[in-house]
Motif scaffolding. Structure first.
Motif, PDB file in Angstrom:
ATOM      1  N   LEU A 215       0.851  -1.186   0.000  1.00 24.00           N
ATOM      2  CA  LEU A 215       0.000   0.000   0.000  1.00 24.00           C
ATOM      3  C   LEU A 215       0.888   1.239   0.000  1.00 24.00           C
ATOM      4  O   LEU A 215       1.792   1.365   0.827  1.00 24.00           O
ATOM      5  CB  LEU A 215      -0.905   0.003   1.232  1.00 24.00           C
ATOM      6  CG  LEU A 215      -1.844   1.203   1.381  1.00 24.00           C
ATOM      7  CD1 LEU A 215      -2.912   1.173   0.307  1.00 24.00           C
ATOM      8  CD2 LEU A 215      -2.485   1.213   2.767  1.00 24.00           C
ATOM      9  N   GLN A 216       0.634   2.159  -0.936  1.00 24.52           N
ATOM     10  CA  GLN A 216       1.439   3.373  -1.039  1.00 24.52           C
ATOM     11  C   GLN A 216       0.743   4.590  -0.438  1.00 24.52           C
ATOM     12  O   GLN A 216       1.379   5.474   0.130  1.00 24.52           O
ATOM     13  CB  GLN A 216       1.777   3.653  -2.506  1.00 24.52           C
ATOM     14  CG  GLN A 216       2.596   2.555  -3.163  1.00 24.52           C
ATOM     15  CD  GLN A 216       2.798   2.795  -4.642  1.00 24.52           C
ATOM     16  OE1 GLN A 216       2.493   3.868  -5.165  1.00 24.52           O
ATOM     17  NE2 GLN A 216       3.301   1.789  -5.348  1.00 24.52           N
ATOM     18  N   ASP A 217      -0.593   4.639  -0.566  1.00 23.18           N
ATOM     19  CA  ASP A 217      -1.321   5.805  -0.089  1.00 23.18           C
ATOM     20  C   ASP A 217      -2.803   5.458  -0.006  1.00 23.18           C
ATOM     21  O   ASP A 217      -3.234   4.393  -0.484  1.00 23.18           O
ATOM     22  CB  ASP A 217      -1.111   6.992  -1.030  1.00 23.18           C
ATOM     23  CG  ASP A 217      -1.446   8.331  -0.392  1.00 23.18           C
ATOM     24  OD1 ASP A 217      -1.796   8.356   0.802  1.00 23.18           O
ATOM     25  OD2 ASP A 217      -1.366   9.361  -1.089  1.00 23.18           O
ATOM     26  N   VAL A 218      -3.585   6.343   0.592  1.00 19.16           N
ATOM     27  CA  VAL A 218      -5.042   6.212   0.599  1.00 19.16           C
ATOM     28  C   VAL A 218      -5.658   7.560   0.250  1.00 19.16           C
ATOM     29  O   VAL A 218      -5.065   8.617   0.527  1.00 19.16           O
ATOM     30  CB  VAL A 218      -5.600   5.735   1.964  1.00 19.16           C
ATOM     31  CG1 VAL A 218      -5.145   4.327   2.277  1.00 19.16           C
ATOM     32  CG2 VAL A 218      -5.222   6.695   3.065  1.00 19.16           C
ATOM     33  N   VAL A 219      -6.827   7.529  -0.369  1.00 20.99           N
ATOM     34  CA  VAL A 219      -7.577   8.741  -0.692  1.00 20.99           C
ATOM     35  C   VAL A 219      -8.948   8.617  -0.035  1.00 20.99           C
ATOM     36  O   VAL A 219      -9.649   7.619  -0.241  1.00 20.99           O
ATOM     37  CB  VAL A 219      -7.725   8.929  -2.213  1.00 20.99           C
ATOM     38  CG1 VAL A 219      -8.584  10.149  -2.519  1.00 20.99           C
ATOM     39  CG2 VAL A 219      -6.364   9.047  -2.883  1.00 20.99           C
ATOM     40  N   LEU A 220      -9.315   9.611   0.762  1.00 22.08           N
ATOM     41  CA  LEU A 220     -10.618   9.621   1.412  1.00 22.08           C
ATOM     42  C   LEU A 220     -11.618  10.381   0.556  1.00 22.08           C
ATOM     43  O   LEU A 220     -11.263  11.332  -0.144  1.00 22.08           O
ATOM     44  CB  LEU A 220     -10.523  10.260   2.800  1.00 22.08           C
ATOM     45  CG  LEU A 220      -9.522   9.624   3.776  1.00 22.08           C
ATOM     46  CD1 LEU A 220      -9.605  10.312   5.129  1.00 22.08           C
ATOM     47  CD2 LEU A 220      -9.757   8.128   3.915  1.00 22.08           C
ATOM     48  N   SER A 221     -12.874   9.968   0.611  1.00 23.28           N
ATOM     49  CA  SER A 221     -13.913  10.591  -0.214  1.00 23.28           C
ATOM     50  C   SER A 221     -14.189  12.032   0.189  1.00 23.28           C
ATOM     51  O   SER A 221     -14.744  12.809  -0.596  1.00 23.28           O
ATOM     52  CB  SER A 221     -15.211   9.782  -0.137  1.00 23.28           C
ATOM     53  OG  SER A 221     -15.663   9.675   1.211  1.00 23.28           O
ATOM     54  N   ASP A 222     -13.803  12.414   1.408  1.00 25.38           N
ATOM     55  CA  ASP A 222     -14.032  13.786   1.890  1.00 25.38           C
ATOM     56  C   ASP A 222     -12.800  14.280   2.640  1.00 25.38           C
ATOM     57  O   ASP A 222     -12.185  13.529   3.410  1.00 25.38           O
ATOM     58  CB  ASP A 222     -15.244  13.839   2.821  1.00 25.38           C
ATOM     59  CG  ASP A 222     -16.522  13.377   2.151  1.00 25.38           C
ATOM     60  OD1 ASP A 222     -17.188  14.199   1.506  1.00 25.38           O
ATOM     61  OD2 ASP A 222     -16.833  12.178   2.273  1.00 25.38           O
ATOM     62  N   GLU A 223     -12.457  15.546   2.416  1.00 23.90           N
ATOM     63  CA  GLU A 223     -11.384  16.182   3.167  1.00 23.90           C
ATOM     64  C   GLU A 223     -11.942  17.076   4.262  1.00 23.90           C
ATOM     65  O   GLU A 223     -11.286  17.315   5.277  1.00 23.90           O
ATOM     66  CB  GLU A 223     -10.484  17.004   2.242  1.00 23.90           C
ATOM     67  CG  GLU A 223      -9.702  16.153   1.234  1.00 23.90           C
ATOM     68  CD  GLU A 223      -8.786  16.998   0.382  1.00 23.90           C
ATOM     69  OE1 GLU A 223      -8.835  18.248   0.499  1.00 23.90           O
ATOM     70  OE2 GLU A 223      -8.011  16.419  -0.403  1.00 23.90           O
ATOM     71  N   SER A 224     -13.142  17.593   4.052  1.00 23.63           N
ATOM     72  CA  SER A 224     -13.807  18.424   5.054  1.00 23.63           C
ATOM     73  C   SER A 224     -15.312  18.227   4.936  1.00 23.63           C
ATOM     74  O   SER A 224     -15.832  17.941   3.854  1.00 23.63           O
ATOM     75  CB  SER A 224     -13.453  19.901   4.870  1.00 23.63           C
ATOM     76  OG  SER A 224     -13.894  20.367   3.609  1.00 23.63           O
ATOM     77  N   LEU A 225     -16.001  18.373   6.058  1.00 21.32           N
ATOM     78  CA  LEU A 225     -17.448  18.175   6.093  1.00 21.32           C
ATOM     79  C   LEU A 225     -18.097  19.270   6.934  1.00 21.32           C
ATOM     80  O   LEU A 225     -17.565  19.653   7.982  1.00 21.32           O
ATOM     81  CB  LEU A 225     -17.790  16.809   6.700  1.00 21.32           C
ATOM     82  CG  LEU A 225     -17.408  15.568   5.899  1.00 21.32           C
ATOM     83  CD1 LEU A 225     -17.581  14.321   6.757  1.00 21.32           C
ATOM     84  CD2 LEU A 225     -18.262  15.457   4.640  1.00 21.32           C
ATOM     85  N   GLU A 226     -19.234  19.758   6.460  1.00 16.78           N
ATOM     86  CA  GLU A 226     -20.087  20.638   7.240  1.00 16.78           C
ATOM     87  C   GLU A 226     -21.377  19.882   7.513  1.00 16.78           C
ATOM     88  O   GLU A 226     -22.109  19.521   6.585  1.00 16.78           O
ATOM     89  CB  GLU A 226     -20.380  21.934   6.484  1.00 16.78           C
ATOM     90  CG  GLU A 226     -19.162  22.835   6.312  1.00 16.78           C
ATOM     91  CD  GLU A 226     -19.509  24.165   5.671  1.00 16.78           C
ATOM     92  OE1 GLU A 226     -20.645  24.290   5.159  1.00 16.78           O
ATOM     93  OE2 GLU A 226     -18.656  25.070   5.674  1.00 16.78           O
ATOM     94  N   LEU A 227     -21.654  19.632   8.791  1.00 18.03           N
ATOM     95  CA  LEU A 227     -22.780  18.784   9.156  1.00 18.03           C
ATOM     96  C   LEU A 227     -23.631  19.455  10.230  1.00 18.03           C
ATOM     97  O   LEU A 227     -23.151  20.298  10.993  1.00 18.03           O
ATOM     98  CB  LEU A 227     -22.283  17.434   9.680  1.00 18.03           C
ATOM     99  CG  LEU A 227     -21.441  16.583   8.716  1.00 18.03           C
ATOM    100  CD1 LEU A 227     -20.859  15.387   9.453  1.00 18.03           C
ATOM    101  CD2 LEU A 227     -22.277  16.129   7.535  1.00 18.03           C
ATOM    102  N   LEU A 228     -24.896  19.047  10.262  1.00 16.60           N
ATOM    103  CA  LEU A 228     -25.806  19.492  11.310  1.00 16.60           C
ATOM    104  C   LEU A 228     -25.798  18.491  12.452  1.00 16.60           C
ATOM    105  O   LEU A 228     -25.574  17.288  12.240  1.00 16.60           O
ATOM    106  CB  LEU A 228     -27.231  19.614  10.761  1.00 16.60           C
ATOM    107  CG  LEU A 228     -27.481  20.701   9.722  1.00 16.60           C
ATOM    108  CD1 LEU A 228     -28.871  20.535   9.125  1.00 16.60           C
ATOM    109  CD2 LEU A 228     -27.331  22.083  10.340  1.00 16.60           C
TER     110      LEU A 228
END
Length: 351
Positions: A107-120
């Motif tokens: 495994l070299q790296d991972v990518v997340l579907s979100d870097e920042s979230l604004e939530l209620l």
């Protein structure tokens, strides 16, 4: 005579049991047991197989030496990708252990579907993880955790659950790789552009651009009827503020009454004191006060008769009351109507 008969019968039964004992004894089958029924292994790795009963002598062989080799002691080494079997034999019996050898892809790296979230508060959101490369098969242990569980929590599947207002980071770690997702939880959000207060220039905040969030969170209007039939908010993505009476293309908020309020989220770039001016109009007498993060910061401010509901004037006195001391970061400023008047702009100037 009765006693002799009983003895003869018992004797005959006993002879019958003795005579058939060897005939019913089962034959035990010899078997070899190996510590693994099957084995998946990376090319270049080794694994020790052991056989039992331990007092036995076993012969170890590989069906395909191009895939895996095995020593006389059962030490397996994967030498090439593919499938084969390791055979343990002895005392006329044998056992096969299927072997699958694969090339290691780190495994070299991972990518997340979100870097920042604004939530209620109360919302949930699952973050997806993509591996780089996608066919990586050498996967170290992973974990999820929240830096502030009072704001948001996260489970092992990457599902974030919001707890209360605030800011935190959700951290995903796998091996030496670490990724963070900033999570911003709030009941209300700034409408249209962020409202940034700084020393560089005065900031004019349109009164109609109060927060998103709906009645009881971003505003309160005593009269649910929209007297102006204005769609400024709806046309800009807000379908929760129809009861607020807005005139023109967001020109001003009108038809206000005592006890109503509007909430604005501001981002303070430069901490310090900010003078506030309000562009308002009233055909009689009105008033307001400003709250900062839920605390009255000004006390009642009078809006004297401006000469008509369409005749707007800047309200900037008393200056000592209309001065807010703001720290760097996010603040919630509430414009609270003490008496009805039209309001168009709130202007903030760094002193």
């Amino acid at each position: 005579m009765k006693n002799k008969c009983i003895i003869l019968i018992l004797g005959s039964l006993l002879m019958g049991f003795i005579g058939c004992g060897d005939y019913d004894k089962p034959v035990e089958e010899n078997s070899i047991y190996v510590n693994r029924k099957s084995l998946s292994i990376f090319v270049g790795d080794r694994f020790q197989l052991t056989a039992s009963p331990t007092e036995g002598t076993y012969h170890w062989t590989s069906e395909d030496l191009a895939v895996a080799t095995v020593t006389s002691g059962g030490l397996v080494e994967a030498v090439g990708a593919g499938s084969t079997s390791i055979i343990a034999s002895g005392a006329g019996v044998s056992t096969k252990v299927p072997i699958t050898a694969v090339v290691r892809i780190p495994l070299q790296d991972v990518v997340l579907s979100d870097e920042s979230l604004e939530l209620l508060p109360g919302n949930k959101k699952t973050v997806d993880v993509t591996f780089v490369p996608e066919n990586a098969n050498d996967m170290p242990p992973y974990s999820w955790h929240s830096e502030n569980q009072n704001v948001a929590t996260v489970n092992e599947g990457g599902e974030i659950t919001v707890v209360s207002e605030g800011l935190t980071n959700i951290v995903y770690r796998i091996g030496d790789i670490e990724k963070k997702i900033s999570v911003d939880v709030a009941f209300t959000r700034s409408f249209k552009d962020p409202h940034v207060l700084s020393a560089s220039a005065a900031y004019e905040l349109p009164a109609a651009n109060f927060d998103l969030g709906g009645d009881g969170y971003a505003f309160h209007d005593n009269d649910k009827e929209n007297r102006t039939n204005n769609n400024y908010r709806a046309n800009n993505g807000d379908d929760q503020s129809a009861s607020v009476d807005i005139e023109g293309n967001g020109d001003n908020v009108g038809y206000t009454g005592e006890g109503e309020w509007l909430l604005y989220t501001v981002e303070v770039q430069d901490a310090g004191e900010y003078g506030v001016e309000v562009f308002a109009a009233v055909g009689g007498n009105g008033s307001f006060h400003l709250e900062v993060d839920g605390v009255d910061a000004t006390g009642p401010i009078s809006v004297p008769d401006t000469g008509g509901w369409g005749n707007y004037k800047w309200i900037s006195s008393p200056q000592d009351k209309l001065t807010l001391s703001l720290t760097e970061g996010r603040h919630k400023i509430k414009y609270y109507f003490g008496g009805g008047h039209n309001v168009r702009i709130l202007k903030f100037t760094k002193k």
